[in-house]
Scaffold this active site. Structure first.
Site, short mmCIF file in Angstrom:
data_model
loop_
_atom_site.label_atom_id
_atom_site.label_comp_id
_atom_site.label_asym_id
_atom_site.label_seq_id
_atom_site.Cartn_x
_atom_site.Cartn_y
_atom_site.Cartn_z
N LYS A 33 0.88 -1.23 0.07
CA LYS A 33 0.00 0.10 -0.08
C LYS A 33 0.82 1.51 0.04
CE LYS A 33 -1.96 -0.90 4.02
NZ LYS A 33 -1.50 -2.18 4.35
N ARG B 261 -9.83 1.38 8.66
CA ARG B 261 -9.32 -0.08 9.05
C ARG B 261 -10.58 -0.81 9.70
NH1 ARG B 261 -3.43 1.07 9.11
NH2 ARG B 261 -2.40 -0.83 9.25
N ARG C 280 11.53 -7.10 5.20
CA ARG C 280 11.68 -5.59 4.80
C ARG C 280 12.44 -4.82 5.86
NH1 ARG C 280 5.30 -3.42 4.83
NH2 ARG C 280 5.35 -3.18 7.14
N ARG D 119 10.94 -1.98 11.00
CA ARG D 119 9.98 -1.25 11.95
C ARG D 119 9.93 -2.12 13.04
NH1 ARG D 119 4.54 0.21 8.50
NH2 ARG D 119 3.69 -0.72 10.32
P1 AMP Z 1 0.56 0.90 9.14
O1 AMP Z 1 1.89 1.88 8.88
O2 AMP Z 1 -0.51 1.36 8.14
O3 AMP Z 1 0.85 -0.62 8.86
O4 AMP Z 1 0.16 1.03 10.61
C1 AMP Z 1 0.86 0.98 11.61
C2 AMP Z 1 0.08 0.90 12.89
O5 AMP Z 1 -0.42 2.01 13.35
C3 AMP Z 1 -0.91 -0.22 12.76
O6 AMP Z 1 -0.60 -1.44 13.03
C4 AMP Z 1 -2.02 0.47 14.00
O7 AMP Z 1 -1.62 0.22 15.16
C5 AMP Z 1 -1.90 1.92 13.71
N1 AMP Z 1 -2.90 2.44 12.76
C6 AMP Z 1 -2.62 2.86 11.39
N2 AMP Z 1 -3.72 3.35 10.75
C7 AMP Z 1 -4.49 3.01 11.85
C8 AMP Z 1 -5.91 3.14 11.60
N3 AMP Z 1 -6.57 3.88 10.51
N4 AMP Z 1 -6.75 2.94 12.78
C9 AMP Z 1 -6.33 2.21 13.75
N5 AMP Z 1 -4.90 2.35 13.92
C10 AMP Z 1 -4.10 2.44 12.91
#
Ligand code: AMP
Length: 221
Positions: free
Chosen positions: A14, A89, A128, A157
């Site tokens: 994404k 989400r 990654r 990460r």
């Molecule tokens: P990502 O970088 O999109 O994989 O997001 C990393 C982490 O941020 C996720 O595992 C959640 O803990 C939090 N997070 C990101 N976007 C959301 C969202 N829309 N709703 C809730 N938690 C989020």
């Protein structure tokens, strides 16, 4: 004008596709994950709260995630469109996004779902690294920890360890998969095979989105 959200398992690509599409269509790429990681680094209250969930692979509570997006979408650069990556989400987040756009006389144009199998998602996450400066994703097994794009430091990460990654995939399948169905029911879903090469996925998305967006920046004189 392109108002889009990107859906897909962690590791589906994404962020990579959103970064490329944001340049192609000249619209801001808004990653809620990046916003939360930035807040964690700054050490403020939002970061402290978000960190409790991120490090376990759980979702940050809806009211917090929704408020972040409301504030960001009200910034002037989003008037000509946006690409949300990692939001919504949950179905509540999707409904809130519809509501906030409706209140601004706008509507979502498309929900892009990048599909990879859960096994492929876990495999990719395990291999990654991400550049701390430009967020570009790289394979870590090459051993080079300097970003070829910007010279920043590439590292894993914190939530990419195997246990947390598995939990994130599980959370996606139980909570976010319903968001895919939410958009399918509204005729907004555009699905693509995320197991193809990055460039192939990008070209496919560009050609399928250009009709929706009206014109890309390449159409500018
Ligand atoms: P990502 O970088 O999109 O994989 O997001 C990393 C982490 O941020 C996720 O595992 C959640 O803990 C939090 N997070 C990101 N976007 C959301 C969202 N829309 N709703 C809730 N938690 C989020």
């Amino acid at each position: 004008m392109l108002r889009a959200v990107m859906l897909g398992l962690p590791g589906a690509g994404k962020g990579t596709q959103a970064r490329l599409l944001s340049i192609e269509f000249g619209i801001p790429h808004i990653s809620t994950g990046d916003i939360f990681r930035g807040a964690v680094q700054s050490g403020g209250l939002l970061g402290l709260e978000a960190r409790r969930y991120i490090e376990k692979g759980e979702l940050v509570p809806d009211p917090i995630a929704i408020q972040i997006v409301v504030d960001r979408l009200d910034e002037p650069d989003c008037r000509q469109g946006f690409l949300l990556d990692g939001f919504p989400r949950t179905v509540l987040q999707a409904e809130s996004l519809d509501q906030l756009l409706f209140e601004r006389d706008a509507a979502l144009g498309v929900a892009i779902n990048i599909r990879v199998s859960p096994g492929e998602a876990i495999r990719r996450i395990a291999g990654r690294g991400v550049c701390a400066s430009c967020q570009t994703v790289w394979r870590m097994d090459a051993g080079d920890r300097t970003c070829p794009v910007c010279g920043g430091r590439i590292s894993r990460r914190a939530d990419d360890d195997e246990e947390t990654a598995k939990r994130r995939v599980q959370v996606y399948l139980t909570e976010t998969a319903q968001v895919v169905e939410y958009y399918r029911a509204r005729g907004l879903l555009l699905e693509c095979d995320g197991e193809k090469a990055v460039e192939e996925v990008f070209q496919e998305l560009c050609s399928r989105l250009s009709g929706l967006a009206g014109r890309s920046r390449h159409d500018n004189p």
